[in-house]
Enzyme design. Structure first.
Site, PDB file in Angstrom:
ATOM      1  N   ASP A 192      35.872 -24.499  62.482  1.00 34.36           N
ATOM      2  CA  ASP A 192      36.391 -25.948  62.190  1.00 34.36           C
ATOM      3  C   ASP A 192      35.813 -27.054  62.923  1.00 34.36           C
ATOM      4  O   ASP A 192      35.953 -28.209  62.285  1.00 34.36           O
ATOM      5  CB  ASP A 192      37.936 -25.639  62.833  1.00 34.36           C
ATOM      6  CG  ASP A 192      38.661 -24.494  62.508  1.00 34.36           C
ATOM      7  OD1 ASP A 192      39.453 -24.867  61.268  1.00 34.36           O
ATOM      8  OD2 ASP A 192      38.598 -23.512  62.615  1.00 34.36           O
TER       9      ASP A 192
ATOM     10  N   ASP B 232      42.200 -25.412  63.062  1.00 37.12           N
ATOM     11  CA  ASP B 232      42.580 -24.467  64.342  1.00 37.12           C
ATOM     12  C   ASP B 232      41.233 -24.300  65.265  1.00 37.12           C
ATOM     13  O   ASP B 232      40.691 -23.188  65.274  1.00 37.12           O
ATOM     14  CB  ASP B 232      43.184 -23.175  63.702  1.00 37.12           C
ATOM     15  CG  ASP B 232      42.306 -22.534  62.906  1.00 37.12           C
ATOM     16  OD1 ASP B 232      41.550 -23.006  62.396  1.00 37.12           O
ATOM     17  OD2 ASP B 232      42.331 -21.118  63.129  1.00 37.12           O
TER      18      ASP B 232
ATOM     19  N   ASN C 198      42.955 -19.499  65.095  1.00 36.41           N
ATOM     20  CA  ASN C 198      42.019 -18.873  65.977  1.00 36.41           C
ATOM     21  C   ASN C 198      42.375 -18.630  67.451  1.00 36.41           C
ATOM     22  O   ASN C 198      42.049 -17.774  68.128  1.00 36.41           O
ATOM     23  CB  ASN C 198      40.718 -19.821  65.946  1.00 36.41           C
ATOM     24  CG  ASN C 198      39.939 -19.668  64.558  1.00 36.41           C
ATOM     25  OD1 ASN C 198      40.154 -18.576  63.704  1.00 36.41           O
ATOM     26  ND2 ASN C 198      39.636 -20.980  64.131  1.00 36.41           N
TER      27      ASN C 198
ATOM     28  N   THR D 112      41.900 -26.065  57.186  1.00 29.26           N
ATOM     29  CA  THR D 112      41.049 -24.951  57.438  1.00 29.26           C
ATOM     30  C   THR D 112      41.403 -24.081  58.404  1.00 29.26           C
ATOM     31  O   THR D 112      40.711 -23.264  59.026  1.00 29.26           O
ATOM     32  CB  THR D 112      39.700 -25.710  58.157  1.00 29.26           C
ATOM     33  OG1 THR D 112      40.088 -26.509  59.139  1.00 29.26           O
ATOM     34  CG2 THR D 112      38.967 -26.697  56.960  1.00 29.26           C
TER      35      THR D 112
ATOM     36  N   PHE E  52      41.891 -14.209  56.715  1.00 27.36           N
ATOM     37  CA  PHE E  52      42.555 -14.510  57.996  1.00 27.36           C
ATOM     38  C   PHE E  52      43.588 -15.462  57.764  1.00 27.36           C
ATOM     39  O   PHE E  52      44.637 -15.474  58.151  1.00 27.36           O
ATOM     40  CB  PHE E  52      41.568 -14.931  59.065  1.00 27.36           C
ATOM     41  CG  PHE E  52      42.124 -15.170  60.426  1.00 27.36           C
ATOM     42  CD1 PHE E  52      42.981 -14.280  61.132  1.00 27.36           C
ATOM     43  CD2 PHE E  52      42.157 -16.440  60.830  1.00 27.36           C
ATOM     44  CE1 PHE E  52      43.499 -14.661  62.443  1.00 27.36           C
ATOM     45  CE2 PHE E  52      42.731 -16.741  62.062  1.00 27.36           C
ATOM     46  CZ  PHE E  52      43.450 -16.082  63.079  1.00 27.36           C
ATOM     47  N   ASN E  53      43.065 -17.002  57.474  1.00 21.47           N
ATOM     48  CA  ASN E  53      43.800 -18.055  57.245  1.00 21.47           C
ATOM     49  C   ASN E  53      45.190 -17.890  56.334  1.00 21.47           C
ATOM     50  O   ASN E  53      46.307 -18.477  56.733  1.00 21.47           O
ATOM     51  CB  ASN E  53      43.301 -19.213  56.719  1.00 21.47           C
ATOM     52  CG  ASN E  53      42.326 -19.820  57.730  1.00 21.47           C
ATOM     53  OD1 ASN E  53      42.374 -19.605  58.843  1.00 21.47           O
ATOM     54  ND2 ASN E  53      41.340 -20.653  57.210  1.00 21.47           N
TER      55      ASN E  53
ATOM     56  N   HIS F 234      32.574 -20.829  57.578  1.00 23.69           N
ATOM     57  CA  HIS F 234      33.288 -21.017  56.541  1.00 23.69           C
ATOM     58  C   HIS F 234      33.885 -22.664  56.214  1.00 23.69           C
ATOM     59  O   HIS F 234      33.668 -23.020  55.317  1.00 23.69           O
ATOM     60  CB  HIS F 234      34.593 -20.375  56.606  1.00 23.69           C
ATOM     61  CG  HIS F 234      34.401 -18.866  57.251  1.00 23.69           C
ATOM     62  ND1 HIS F 234      34.346 -17.848  56.074  1.00 23.69           N
ATOM     63  CD2 HIS F 234      34.276 -18.110  58.275  1.00 23.69           C
ATOM     64  CE1 HIS F 234      33.975 -16.693  56.716  1.00 23.69           C
ATOM     65  NE2 HIS F 234      34.360 -17.002  58.143  1.00 23.69           N
ATOM     66  N   ASP F 235      34.518 -23.118  57.376  1.00 25.97           N
ATOM     67  CA  ASP F 235      35.209 -24.143  57.291  1.00 25.97           C
ATOM     68  C   ASP F 235      34.717 -25.614  56.628  1.00 25.97           C
ATOM     69  O   ASP F 235      35.158 -26.314  55.807  1.00 25.97           O
ATOM     70  CB  ASP F 235      36.111 -24.568  58.532  1.00 25.97           C
ATOM     71  CG  ASP F 235      37.085 -23.540  58.730  1.00 25.97           C
ATOM     72  OD1 ASP F 235      37.404 -22.912  57.917  1.00 25.97           O
ATOM     73  OD2 ASP F 235      37.415 -23.404  60.037  1.00 25.97           O
TER      74      ASP F 235
HETATM   75  C1  BDR Z   1      38.703 -18.534  58.651  1.00 28.12           C
HETATM   76  O1  BDR Z   1      39.325 -17.957  59.655  1.00 28.12           O
HETATM   77  C2  BDR Z   1      39.082 -18.424  60.924  1.00 28.12           C
HETATM   78  O2  BDR Z   1      38.752 -17.726  61.949  1.00 28.12           O
HETATM   79  C3  BDR Z   1      37.987 -19.490  60.428  1.00 28.12           C
HETATM   80  O3  BDR Z   1      38.040 -20.665  61.429  1.00 28.12           O
HETATM   81  C4  BDR Z   1      37.979 -19.732  59.105  1.00 28.12           C
HETATM   82  O4  BDR Z   1      38.957 -20.887  58.972  1.00 28.12           O
HETATM   83  C5  BDR Z   1      37.650 -17.559  57.902  1.00 28.12           C
HETATM   84  O5  BDR Z   1      38.350 -16.382  57.762  1.00 28.12           O
HETATM   85 CA    CA Z   2      39.420 -22.203  60.789  1.00 30.44          CA
END
Ligand code: BDR
Ligand code: CA
Length: 315
Positions: free
Chosen positions: A15, A10, A39, A125, A166-167, A240-241
């Site tokens: 990403d 996303d 996102n 991701t 979040f994801n 993160h991703d």
């Molecule tokens: C995740 O949430 C998204 O905003 C980022 O792209 C990442 O995949 C981190 O919590």
């Molecule tokens: Ca992401």
């Protein structure tokens, strides 16, 4: 030996870096990119994915648009971190490759069913909506995927609520489906990715590469760093991703531990929490594991190596 992956994403600043790492790595064969709302809206992240493809010089790889909302919950986006476009900061070029006409769910199924069993790794991701829908539509993919290596979740504390990442929390039902399938699954969550900080030496190394893609990453990180400081008080942003992609390239960069995993669906204060049972050794036959840390230097070396390898793609 390269690993064939489908990146389900996303974009999203991190990403985009994950896509560049996958494309630029000699150990990865990027066979498809699929998008999912998260996102930002599905329209925005899909366009972003195609723009990143142009910047990176990715051609001959199908890109397909996926789910526009979670299975059960209402749509929630991460504008506070990724801005109005989902990829605020750099000026994004118009896409130069067309979208695959298939829905992401069908592209995922087709790629897995057309390839030898055990050869395709799924790297989600974003929210797990496409992956959950794919395995419900074609259950045979569960036995054919080599492994699922996802960015999401956390063992200790969240980023979108006190307990939840979040994801996972934006579509916890989808995450629950994916976590309880029979495929081997590695959860690369905040315990690991909060160590993937884009520190000043990292940014200097990226800047020194001095190509279109490296300047793009620098501009992404400028925006991302400010957003993470304002929204979550980070001195340096956690990227993160690409950690999930890095694990596929070289598992020794990430510390993992086998553990039974589930996703909280009924908690009032803990919805979307990923629960890892770390009380003792994982039972025989446990197919899930969690990432608990990374080697920061080796992780970023993979990213800079990938950018070097991509070089200056033709416009
Ligand atoms: C995740 O949430 C998204 O905003 C980022 O792209 C990442 O995949 C981190 O919590
Ligand atoms: Ca992401």
């Amino acid at each position: 030996m390269t690993t064939r992956i489908i990146l389900d994403c996303d974009p999203g600043h991190d990403d985009a870096v994950a896509m560049l790492l996958a494309h630029g790595s000699a150990e990865i064969d990027l066979v498809a990119v699929t998008t999912v709302y998260g996102n930002q809206t599905i329209d925005k992240v899909t366009r972003n994915a195609l723009s990143v493809a142009r910047i990176a010089g990715i051609t001959g790889v199908p890109f397909a648009r996926g789910a526009h909302r979670p299975l059960v919950r209402t749509l929630e986006t991460a504008e506070s971190i990724h801005g109005e476009s989902g990829l605020d900061g750099p000026t994004l070029p118009e896409p130069s490759i067309p979208l695959d006409p298939r829905h992401a769910v069908d592209l995922i199924i087709d790629v897995i069913m057309e390839n030898e069993p055990g050869t395709i790794t799924l790297v989600p991701t974003g929210a797990l909506t496409n992956i959950a829908m794919a395995v419900r539509k074609e259950p045979r993919i569960a036995g054919r995927v080599r492994e699922v290596v996802l960015m999401g979740g956390a063992v200790h504390g969240g980023n979108w609520s006190a307990t939840s990442e979040f994801n996972i929390v934006i579509d916890p039902e989808a995450a629950h489906i994916v976590f309880h399938e029979s495929w081997p699954l590695t959860m690369v969550g905040l315990d690991a990715t909060h160590q993937a900080l884009a520190t000043p030496p990292v940014l200097a190394a990226i800047e020194a590469i001095d190509t279109g893609p490296s300047r793009f990453v620098g501009e992404l990180m400028d925006f991302f760093a400010n957003a993470y400081k304002d929204a979550q008080g980070f001195d340096y942003p956690p990227v993160h991703d690409p950690v999930a992609v890095a694990y596929v390239i070289d598992p020794s960069i990430v510390t993992v531990r086998k553990a039974p995993l589930t996703v909280e669906l009924t908690g009032t204060a803990t919805l979307g929490m990923t629960v890892a049972d770390l009380r003792s050794e994982a039972p025989e036959g446990c197919t899930t594991q969690v990432a608990l840390g990374i080697d920061h230097g080796r992780f970023w070396a993979l990213v800079t190596d990938a950018l070097e390898r991509i070089g200056e793609p033709e416009a």
